[in-house]
Design a protein around this motif. Structure first.
Motif, PDB file in Angstrom:
ATOM      1  N   MET A 185       7.153 -39.232  13.702  1.00  0.00           N
ATOM      2  CA  MET A 185       7.821 -39.450  14.950  1.00  0.00           C
ATOM      3  C   MET A 185       9.712 -39.345  15.151  1.00  0.00           C
ATOM      4  SD  MET A 185       8.597 -43.363  15.858  1.00  0.00           S
ATOM      5  CE  MET A 185       6.887 -43.453  16.055  1.00  0.00           C
ATOM      6  N   SER A 186       9.466 -37.965  15.721  1.00  0.00           N
ATOM      7  CA  SER A 186      10.671 -37.610  16.075  1.00  0.00           C
ATOM      8  C   SER A 186      11.870 -37.749  17.205  1.00  0.00           C
ATOM      9  CB  SER A 186      10.808 -35.691  15.436  1.00  0.00           C
ATOM     10  OG  SER A 186      11.603 -35.975  17.034  1.00  0.00           O
ATOM     11  N   VAL A 187      12.645 -37.871  16.763  1.00  0.00           N
ATOM     12  CA  VAL A 187      13.453 -39.224  18.298  1.00  0.00           C
ATOM     13  C   VAL A 187      14.789 -38.216  18.632  1.00  0.00           C
ATOM     14  CG1 VAL A 187      14.215 -41.264  19.407  1.00  0.00           C
ATOM     15  CG2 VAL A 187      12.267 -40.617  17.874  1.00  0.00           C
ATOM     16  N   SER A 188      15.072 -38.174  19.921  1.00  0.00           N
ATOM     17  CA  SER A 188      16.447 -37.812  19.937  1.00  0.00           C
ATOM     18  C   SER A 188      16.762 -38.615  21.241  1.00  0.00           C
ATOM     19  CB  SER A 188      16.125 -35.878  21.417  1.00  0.00           C
ATOM     20  OG  SER A 188      15.255 -35.659  20.630  1.00  0.00           O
ATOM     21  N   PRO A 189      17.984 -39.629  20.419  1.00  0.00           N
ATOM     22  CA  PRO A 189      18.618 -40.259  21.640  1.00  0.00           C
ATOM     23  C   PRO A 189      19.166 -40.174  22.698  1.00  0.00           C
ATOM     24  CG  PRO A 189      19.184 -40.724  18.594  1.00  0.00           C
ATOM     25  CD  PRO A 189      18.404 -39.395  18.704  1.00  0.00           C
ATOM     26  N   THR A 190      18.547 -40.505  23.742  1.00  0.00           N
ATOM     27  CA  THR A 190      19.800 -40.102  25.142  1.00  0.00           C
ATOM     28  C   THR A 190      20.497 -40.842  25.220  1.00  0.00           C
ATOM     29  OG1 THR A 190      17.868 -41.456  25.614  1.00  0.00           O
ATOM     30  CG2 THR A 190      17.190 -39.393  25.726  1.00  0.00           C
ATOM     31  N   HIS A 191      21.527 -41.388  24.208  1.00  0.00           N
ATOM     32  CA  HIS A 191      23.198 -41.549  25.123  1.00  0.00           C
ATOM     33  C   HIS A 191      24.051 -41.324  23.346  1.00  0.00           C
ATOM     34  CE1 HIS A 191      23.076 -44.892  22.005  1.00  0.00           C
ATOM     35  NE2 HIS A 191      21.661 -45.503  22.589  1.00  0.00           N
ATOM     36  N   PRO A 192      25.462 -41.339  23.911  1.00  0.00           N
ATOM     37  CA  PRO A 192      26.204 -40.532  23.023  1.00  0.00           C
ATOM     38  C   PRO A 192      26.144 -42.584  21.941  1.00  0.00           C
ATOM     39  CG  PRO A 192      27.007 -41.152  24.797  1.00  0.00           C
ATOM     40  CD  PRO A 192      25.997 -41.910  25.003  1.00  0.00           C
ATOM     41  N   HIS A 193      26.804 -41.263  20.259  1.00  0.00           N
ATOM     42  CA  HIS A 193      26.950 -42.531  19.635  1.00  0.00           C
ATOM     43  C   HIS A 193      25.660 -43.026  19.067  1.00  0.00           C
ATOM     44  CE1 HIS A 193      30.473 -40.880  20.870  1.00  0.00           C
ATOM     45  NE2 HIS A 193      30.604 -42.263  21.561  1.00  0.00           N
ATOM     46  N   ALA A 194      24.752 -42.639  19.254  1.00  0.00           N
ATOM     47  CA  ALA A 194      23.504 -44.002  19.537  1.00  0.00           C
ATOM     48  C   ALA A 194      23.129 -43.734  17.988  1.00  0.00           C
ATOM     49  CB  ALA A 194      22.481 -42.761  19.650  1.00  0.00           C
ATOM     50  N   GLU A 195      23.697 -43.177  16.821  1.00  0.00           N
ATOM     51  CA  GLU A 195      22.970 -43.242  15.919  1.00  0.00           C
ATOM     52  C   GLU A 195      24.292 -43.691  14.865  1.00  0.00           C
ATOM     53  OE1 GLU A 195      19.078 -41.496  14.369  1.00  0.00           O
ATOM     54  OE2 GLU A 195      21.366 -40.157  14.653  1.00  0.00           O
ATOM     55  N   CYS A 196      25.311 -44.163  15.611  1.00  0.00           N
ATOM     56  CA  CYS A 196      26.486 -44.907  14.319  1.00  0.00           C
ATOM     57  C   CYS A 196      26.457 -45.966  14.372  1.00  0.00           C
ATOM     58  CB  CYS A 196      27.769 -44.224  14.891  1.00  0.00           C
ATOM     59  SG  CYS A 196      28.681 -45.024  15.945  1.00  0.00           S
ATOM     60  N   HIS A 197      26.028 -46.949  13.132  1.00  0.00           N
ATOM     61  CA  HIS A 197      26.478 -48.550  13.302  1.00  0.00           C
ATOM     62  C   HIS A 197      27.254 -48.663  12.193  1.00  0.00           C
ATOM     63  CE1 HIS A 197      22.360 -47.234  15.296  1.00  0.00           C
ATOM     64  NE2 HIS A 197      21.920 -46.160  13.843  1.00  0.00           N
ATOM     65  N   THR A 198      28.051 -49.898  12.930  1.00  0.00           N
ATOM     66  CA  THR A 198      29.436 -49.576  12.048  1.00  0.00           C
ATOM     67  C   THR A 198      29.708 -51.436  11.648  1.00  0.00           C
ATOM     68  OG1 THR A 198      30.305 -49.764  14.124  1.00  0.00           O
ATOM     69  CG2 THR A 198      30.184 -48.062  12.494  1.00  0.00           C
TER      70      THR A 198
ATOM     71  N   VAL B 144      26.613 -50.576  19.383  1.00  0.00           N
ATOM     72  CA  VAL B 144      27.183 -49.329  19.216  1.00  0.00           C
ATOM     73  C   VAL B 144      27.345 -48.478  20.927  1.00  0.00           C
ATOM     74  CG1 VAL B 144      25.662 -46.559  19.754  1.00  0.00           C
ATOM     75  CG2 VAL B 144      24.389 -48.796  18.019  1.00  0.00           C
ATOM     76  N   GLY B 145      26.956 -49.109  21.928  1.00  0.00           N
ATOM     77  CA  GLY B 145      28.051 -49.035  23.309  1.00  0.00           C
ATOM     78  C   GLY B 145      26.951 -49.549  24.326  1.00  0.00           C
ATOM     79  N   ALA B 146      27.527 -49.455  25.399  1.00  0.00           N
ATOM     80  CA  ALA B 146      26.427 -49.725  27.126  1.00  0.00           C
ATOM     81  C   ALA B 146      27.228 -48.792  27.653  1.00  0.00           C
ATOM     82  CB  ALA B 146      26.224 -51.664  27.834  1.00  0.00           C
ATOM     83  N   TRP B 147      26.191 -48.422  28.931  1.00  0.00           N
ATOM     84  CA  TRP B 147      26.957 -47.396  29.777  1.00  0.00           C
ATOM     85  C   TRP B 147      26.035 -47.202  30.681  1.00  0.00           C
ATOM     86  CZ3 TRP B 147      25.337 -46.530  24.699  1.00  0.00           C
ATOM     87  CH2 TRP B 147      25.836 -45.739  24.027  1.00  0.00           C
ATOM     88  N   MET B 148      26.534 -47.315  31.943  1.00  0.00           N
ATOM     89  CA  MET B 148      25.638 -46.869  33.797  1.00  0.00           C
ATOM     90  C   MET B 148      25.760 -45.617  33.777  1.00  0.00           C
ATOM     91  SD  MET B 148      25.767 -47.276  36.815  1.00  0.00           S
ATOM     92  CE  MET B 148      27.125 -48.066  37.903  1.00  0.00           C
TER      93      MET B 148
END
Ligand code: IPD
Ligand code: CA
Length: 286
Positions: A1-14, A152-156
């Protein structure tokens, strides 16, 4: 399964609340086009202004053919991608259990939708072992797309959400949701508390969009005396990531039954706790 996260920083889990696995970012990436397609279907089915063009589930409790069709679209597409995931929908056609669970309000603001109004949305929340981890809300007639992931965050529409900085109740705008299950006396008592604080009242017919408004700072607080999990599952994530404070909806039984929910700008927490006697906490994870 190849995925492109569609929001910034989607893969930083801190932090401690962040993804238990990359699967949440992947799931959200796949779910966004599903929500967009669901909203397009709802737009195509929206009645012309007038109405209401809907059936009644109870007094002032509307359901349209679109509610059912949209829930079915989302359920079928999620099931095809993630067959082991749970599914809970407002229209109740296809409930499933799973460690991950999707919580869907196919059209939140059905009373607006049924009259051809613009203020309604599709809301899709993602829980992991009962904890809200991801949320997507799309209001197509307003062109507002909300996305959030815990840690990760939240956006509109790509812009980070931040709760209002307001500290003075006399400048506050506070919405109270209404549904037919709420006793008139209790609604009036709560509204009086806000009016006596000096707040300006609102009531606009979509709990999901009102709570998203608290996350974006367009509202300073939202109270609903009894609201369902599907109305707020996605917004709980937006609120946590925006720095808003909330009552303990899940701790008070919100996953099982309609439960009170108060969400607010952090600077109003003390004043609101005092006038409402509802405890508030911050769920900010980063
Ligand atoms: C309703 C709306 C309303 C809220 C009710 C919900 P629906 O959902 O969110 O604003 O006050 O509690 O049931 O019926 O439009 O999906
Ligand atoms: Ca709803």
């Amino acid at each position: 399964m190849s995925v492109s996260p569609t929001h910034p920083h989607a893969e930083c889990h801190t932090d401690r609340n962040a993804d238990p696995s990359p699967s949440i970012a992947q799931r959200l990436a796949f779910a966004q086009p599903i929500v967009r397609d669901a909203a397009a279907l709802a737009m195509a089915m929206r009645p012309a202004p007038g109405g209401p063009d809907a059936s009644l589930k109870g007094r002032q409790d509307y359901v349209t053919e679109a509610d059912q069709a949209v829930e079915k679209l989302i359920s079928t597409r999620i099931d095809a991608l993630f067959p082991n995931d749970g599914f809970i929908g407002e229209e109740g056609g296809s409930q499933r259990d799973g460690q991950y669970a999707w919580v869907v309000d196919p059209i939140d603001g059905t009373s607006n939708f049924a009259r051809g109004r613009d203020r309604w949305c599709v809301s899709l929340g993602l829980l992991y072992e009962g904890r809200p981890m991801g949320g997507i809300i799309f209001a197509p007639a307003l062109d507002e797309f909300y996305l959030g992931q815990i840690g990760v965050g939240a956006w509109m529409n790509g812009r980070p959400l931040k709760a209002s900085p307001l500290r003075d109740g006399r400048s506050a705008m506070i919405e109270m949701g209404w549904s037919p299950v709420v006793a008139t006396d209790e609604y009036s008592r709560r509204m009086t508390q806000f009016l006596e604080m000096g707040a300006m009242p609102r009531s606009s017919g979509s709990g999901a969009l009102a709570t998203a408004d608290v996350a974006s700072g367009r509202l300073d607080a939202y109270l609903e005396i009894a609201i369902n999990l599907w109305d707020v599952a996605a917004a709980l994530v937006l609120l946590a990531e925006s720095g808003a404070v909330t009552s303990d909806f899940l701790g008070e039984g919100g996953a099982e039954r309609p439960t009170r929910f108060l969400a607010a700008a952090p600077g109003l927490a003390e004043a609101l706790e005092q006038v409402t006697s509802i405890p508030l906490k911050s769920d900010r994870s980063s």
